[in-house]
Motif scaffolding. Structure first.
Motif, short mmCIF file in Angstrom:
data_model
loop_
_atom_site.label_atom_id
_atom_site.label_comp_id
_atom_site.label_asym_id
_atom_site.label_seq_id
_atom_site.Cartn_x
_atom_site.Cartn_y
_atom_site.Cartn_z
N ALA A 93 0.98 -1.26 0.02
CA ALA A 93 -0.10 0.22 0.12
C ALA A 93 0.81 1.40 0.04
O ALA A 93 0.78 2.19 -0.74
CB ALA A 93 -0.92 0.18 1.17
N ALA A 94 1.93 1.28 0.93
CA ALA A 94 2.72 2.46 0.95
C ALA A 94 3.64 2.68 -0.30
O ALA A 94 3.59 3.87 -0.97
CB ALA A 94 3.59 2.25 2.12
N ALA A 95 3.84 1.62 -0.92
CA ALA A 95 4.74 1.50 -2.27
C ALA A 95 3.96 2.19 -3.41
O ALA A 95 4.30 3.14 -4.20
CB ALA A 95 5.41 0.45 -2.60
N ALA A 96 2.50 1.71 -3.37
CA ALA A 96 1.58 2.13 -4.44
C ALA A 96 1.39 3.42 -4.27
O ALA A 96 1.33 4.32 -5.25
CB ALA A 96 0.31 1.15 -4.22
N GLU A 97 1.11 3.89 -3.05
CA GLU A 97 0.56 5.48 -2.83
C GLU A 97 1.88 6.40 -3.17
O GLU A 97 1.68 7.45 -3.73
CB GLU A 97 0.41 5.60 -1.36
CG GLU A 97 -0.89 4.95 -0.94
CD GLU A 97 -2.07 5.55 -1.87
OE1 GLU A 97 -2.03 6.76 -2.18
OE2 GLU A 97 -3.13 4.76 -1.86
N LEU A 98 3.01 5.85 -3.07
CA LEU A 98 3.98 6.75 -3.45
C LEU A 98 4.76 6.56 -4.75
O LEU A 98 5.77 6.73 -5.16
CB LEU A 98 5.29 6.61 -2.44
CG LEU A 98 5.05 6.95 -1.08
CD1 LEU A 98 5.90 6.55 0.14
CD2 LEU A 98 4.61 8.49 -1.02
N GLY A 99 3.86 5.67 -5.78
CA GLY A 99 4.37 5.32 -6.87
C GLY A 99 5.59 4.72 -7.36
O GLY A 99 6.29 4.40 -8.19
N MET A 100 6.18 3.93 -6.09
CA MET A 100 7.21 2.90 -6.06
C MET A 100 6.76 1.54 -6.80
O MET A 100 7.37 0.64 -7.03
CB MET A 100 7.58 2.83 -4.88
CG MET A 100 8.43 3.98 -4.33
SD MET A 100 8.44 4.02 -2.57
CE MET A 100 9.46 2.71 -2.27
N LEU A 101 5.69 1.54 -7.03
CA LEU A 101 4.99 0.05 -7.27
C LEU A 101 3.94 0.37 -8.11
O LEU A 101 2.92 0.93 -8.05
CB LEU A 101 4.43 -0.72 -5.97
CG LEU A 101 3.94 -2.23 -6.05
CD1 LEU A 101 5.21 -2.99 -6.30
CD2 LEU A 101 3.09 -2.25 -4.52
N ASP A 102 3.72 -0.64 -9.37
CA ASP A 102 2.47 -0.50 -10.14
C ASP A 102 1.36 -0.91 -9.38
O ASP A 102 1.33 -2.01 -9.17
CB ASP A 102 2.85 -1.33 -11.40
CG ASP A 102 1.40 -1.16 -12.45
OD1 ASP A 102 0.66 -0.54 -12.12
OD2 ASP A 102 1.64 -2.08 -13.30
N ALA A 103 0.42 -0.03 -9.02
CA ALA A 103 -0.89 -0.15 -8.26
C ALA A 103 -1.75 -1.13 -8.85
O ALA A 103 -2.72 -1.82 -8.17
CB ALA A 103 -1.45 0.84 -7.62
N ALA A 104 -1.80 -1.38 -10.24
CA ALA A 104 -2.71 -1.94 -10.90
C ALA A 104 -2.91 -3.47 -10.63
O ALA A 104 -4.04 -4.07 -10.75
CB ALA A 104 -2.39 -1.93 -12.35
N GLY A 105 -1.88 -4.16 -10.35
CA GLY A 105 -1.91 -5.46 -9.78
C GLY A 105 -2.67 -5.86 -8.52
O GLY A 105 -2.87 -6.90 -8.08
N LEU A 106 -2.66 -4.72 -7.69
CA LEU A 106 -2.99 -4.92 -6.15
C LEU A 106 -4.36 -5.48 -6.17
O LEU A 106 -4.61 -6.03 -4.87
CB LEU A 106 -2.47 -3.58 -5.66
CG LEU A 106 -1.16 -3.30 -5.10
CD1 LEU A 106 -1.24 -2.17 -4.19
CD2 LEU A 106 -0.41 -4.34 -4.45
N ASP A 107 -5.22 -5.27 -7.03
CA ASP A 107 -6.56 -5.76 -6.86
C ASP A 107 -6.55 -7.19 -6.84
O ASP A 107 -7.56 -7.89 -6.61
CB ASP A 107 -7.47 -5.08 -7.79
CG ASP A 107 -7.24 -5.26 -9.24
OD1 ASP A 107 -6.04 -6.01 -9.38
OD2 ASP A 107 -7.89 -4.70 -10.15
N THR A 108 -5.39 -7.96 -7.28
CA THR A 108 -5.34 -9.29 -7.24
C THR A 108 -4.95 -9.85 -5.82
O THR A 108 -4.83 -11.16 -5.66
CB THR A 108 -4.55 -9.76 -8.50
OG1 THR A 108 -3.12 -9.68 -8.05
CG2 THR A 108 -4.98 -9.37 -9.59
N TYR A 109 -4.60 -8.82 -5.27
CA TYR A 109 -3.97 -9.60 -3.55
C TYR A 109 -4.83 -10.65 -3.20
O TYR A 109 -5.82 -10.44 -2.90
CB TYR A 109 -3.86 -8.12 -2.82
CG TYR A 109 -3.75 -8.30 -1.25
CD1 TYR A 109 -2.53 -8.55 -0.65
CD2 TYR A 109 -4.64 -8.93 -0.42
CE1 TYR A 109 -2.01 -8.75 0.44
CE2 TYR A 109 -4.47 -8.86 0.81
CZ TYR A 109 -3.02 -9.06 1.25
OH TYR A 109 -2.91 -8.99 2.59
#
Lengths: 338, 266
Positions: free
Chosen positions: B68-84
């Motif tokens: 979550a933190a990495a996605a919020e800061l643009g360090m991670l492509d957040a698109a895949g997180l909905d498959t968590y």
């Protein structure tokens, strides 16, 4: 090729592992040496003297030592981790799985005093270390027999991409093989040819298996001896090929008969459809005990030359009683099979 | 000193993103995000320099916070997180070697500080004096002996660039840590093991920021102990006895949680 003289006394070499590691570290600056409070006992006082800045006392804390090695390997170091086999495997098993094997990191676990080579009792006798390590994905498992094999195995395992468990006796190590011997990570070696039966062995039992085969040979029974230092991945081709040419197979290992070399050979024979009788010599699914001298334990727990002869003879020999192995007297600096 | 209002907002965005990840599963590791949101926000939105520093998430169950933190800061492509946490997802619910955005995460607890010490030792051996290692820990795993092996090792080697951040949320699987095994007094234990210790309210971003500054400046390995709650930020919505380790999140409760967090972020 070792001498054909039964019950040969072999010359011994001091600290071949420690010297081989220093040699490797001289050529490869990424080698790091971790010690779990058994520095002299693991022959790495030599490394500590040669490369003090690359020597890491992890202390008596094996779980932490394994995890450190994993993290260091992630960063491109080549950690060699040293302690006794029991403390290298059974104690930090979860750490080995999670911090080294699952991420498939090039950590070398070096476990000294395998099986009954320690008279220190069940706490010090690694009798299931091969089984534990063999069950872990990505792990290579090696059990070496002599100073020549140790000297060759150390550089050979350096470039295995994943983790390696190497078990070996410490201190005074016999010199069984000549300079033409070639340790291989892929191939077992046929040390003796023979059509009646085959002994598949490794590590500290190789000398005893050779003695047993040579004694039986002088009594008319030709017995092959296969040295399989790499228990995982086992050389299926050589094991199956030899097994197809003989009437019986006996495995002999300085380890429990559950999960080690005997089990690996049994799996090959069954899966390759080699319908040959098999007997597994080793520690018979029991704990051993503390004693004064290791040779006493090898005899008591059924890993002497006579035990090998008896097993082979009962499966493949004539109905006459098996030959009796002479009892060697090993002098200081010499190594004789038990 | 970072902008504290931004850090607080980042903490709530971590909570909201964790809620979105856990919600489709209807249960999961949301309590960890609620308790540790300010701690992760303070490191990720504060001293962490992704190109130089290592992040270790010792309890793999907290990987949701790091995602979550990495996605919020643009360090991670957040698109895949909905498959968590879903089948075949590259974002497993318990951290593994495939977990993106962190140097190490351990599903088997008590092992992360060792890995962090290994990274710090490697930096020392390589002369990388500028690189820092941040290790997120939790109080439940203080019951594992390996933590203390690593604590002694790091202090003996004086791994000054190692900073541990401990989420002391008094929560483990069987209930409050304090009811299972007494791990306290944590500050005194860490001090006795040779660490510099900074104990703070783990939801007070100002206190955390000051503690992190001091921990980084320390000439020993240092630990920030944040006292937290697994219901923080959603106290009014989650039941008093909500399981902090593996929370049940029926759709109505998830919706109320959404409304609460979105209102605060509006």
């Amino acid at each position: 090729m070792p001498s054909a003289n039964p019950m040969t006394r072999y010359p011994t070499v001091l600290k071949p592992y420690g010297r081989a590691l220093v040699e490797l570290a001289t050529a490869r600056e990424e080698v790091l040496c971790l010690s779990g409070d058994l520095t002299r006992q693991c022959e790495i006082d030599l490394f500590q003297g040669a490369f003090p800045s690359r020597f890491i006392h992890a202390g008596m804390a094996e779980a932490n030592m394994i995890g450190l090695a994993g993290a260091l390997a992630r960063r491109g170091h080549m950690p060699f981790v040293h302690t006794f086999g029991v403390f290298a495997t059974r104690r930090p098993l979860d750490q080995i799985v999670n911090a080294i094997a699952y991420p498939n990191l090039p950590v070398r676990l070096i476990g000294f005093m395998p099986g009954l080579s320690s008279p220190g009792g069940p706490s010090h006798q690694a009798i299931e270390d091969v089984a534990l390590m063999r069950a872990i994905p990505n792990m290579t498992v090696v059990d070496v027999a002599d100073a020549t094999e140790i000297g060759q195995a150390v550089p050979a395992i350096a470039d295995v991409p994943g983790p390696v468990y190497l078990r070996l006796k410490r201190g005074e190590i016999p010199l069984l093989f000549g300079q033409t011997h070639r340790f291989s990570l892929d191939r077992a070696q046929i040390l003796r040819e023979g059509g009646a039966a085959a002994i598949v062995t490794n590590g500290m039992i190789v000398a005893s298996a050779l003695a047993a085969a040579d004694i039986m040979s002088t009594h008319g029974l030709a017995v092959a001896v296969v040295n399989a230092p790499v228990v995982k991945p086992i050389d299926r081709r050589t094991v199956a090929a030899v097994a197809r040419t003989v009437g019986a197979v006996v495995t002999a290992e300085n380890h429990s008969i559950v999960g080690g070399l005997g089990s690996a050979v049994a799996e090959v024979l069954a899966e390759e459809g080699v319908g040959v009788r098999l007997r597994r010599l080793g520690i018979q699914d029991t704990f051993a005990e503390g004693a004064r001298r290791a040779p006493f334990l090898f005899k008591k727990y059924g890993l002497g030359v006579q035990d090998i002869i008896d097993a082979v003879w009962s499966l493949a020999g004539p109905s006459t009683p098996p030959p009796i192995a002479p009892v060697p007297e090993s002098e200081r600096g010499e190594y004789a099979p038990v | 000193m970072p902008d504290l209002a931004e850090i607080s907002a980042l903490a709530d965005r971590i909570r909201l993103r964790a809620l979105r990840m856990v919600e489709p599963l209807q249960f999961g590791y949301l309590g960890q995000a609620l308790s540790a949101a300010e701690l992760y926000a303070s490191v990720y939105g504060g001293p962490l320099r992704p190109a130089h520093d290592d992040v270790v998430v010792s309890p793999g169950h907290y990987i949701v916070c790091a995602y979550a933190a990495a996605a919020e800061l643009g360090m991670l492509d957040a698109a895949g997180l909905d498959t968590y946490g879903q089948d075949d997802s590259e974002f497993e619910a318990i951290g593994t070697d495939r977990s993106q955005g962190v140097s190490l995460s351990c599903g088997s607890l008590g092992q992360g500080l060792t890995g962090a010490a290994g990274f710090a030792l490697s930096n020392r051996l390589r002369g990388k004096t500028d690189a820092r290692t941040f290790a997120f820990l939790s109080d439940g795993e203080m019951e594992e002996g390996q933590v203390w092996e690593a604590a002694m090792f790091a202090a003996h080697w004086r791994l000054t660039n190692l900073v541990a951040v401990l989420d002391a949320n008094d929560s483990q699987v069987d209930g409050p840590v304090s009811s299972i095994t007494t791990v306290e007094p944590l500050p005194e234990k860490w001090r006795a093991f040779g660490w510099d210790v900074y104990e703070v309210d783990g939801h007070n971003v100002g206190a955390i920021a000051t503690a992190l500054d001091q921990a980084i400046a320390s000439d020993r390995p240092a630990i920030v102990i944040g006292r937290t709650s697994t219901r923080h930020g959603l106290d009014a919505i989650l039941p008093d006895d909500a399981d902090g380790h593996f929370i049940k999140l029926p759709p109505a409760m998830a919706l109320a949680a959404h409304e609460e967090l979105e209102a605060r972020l509006a």
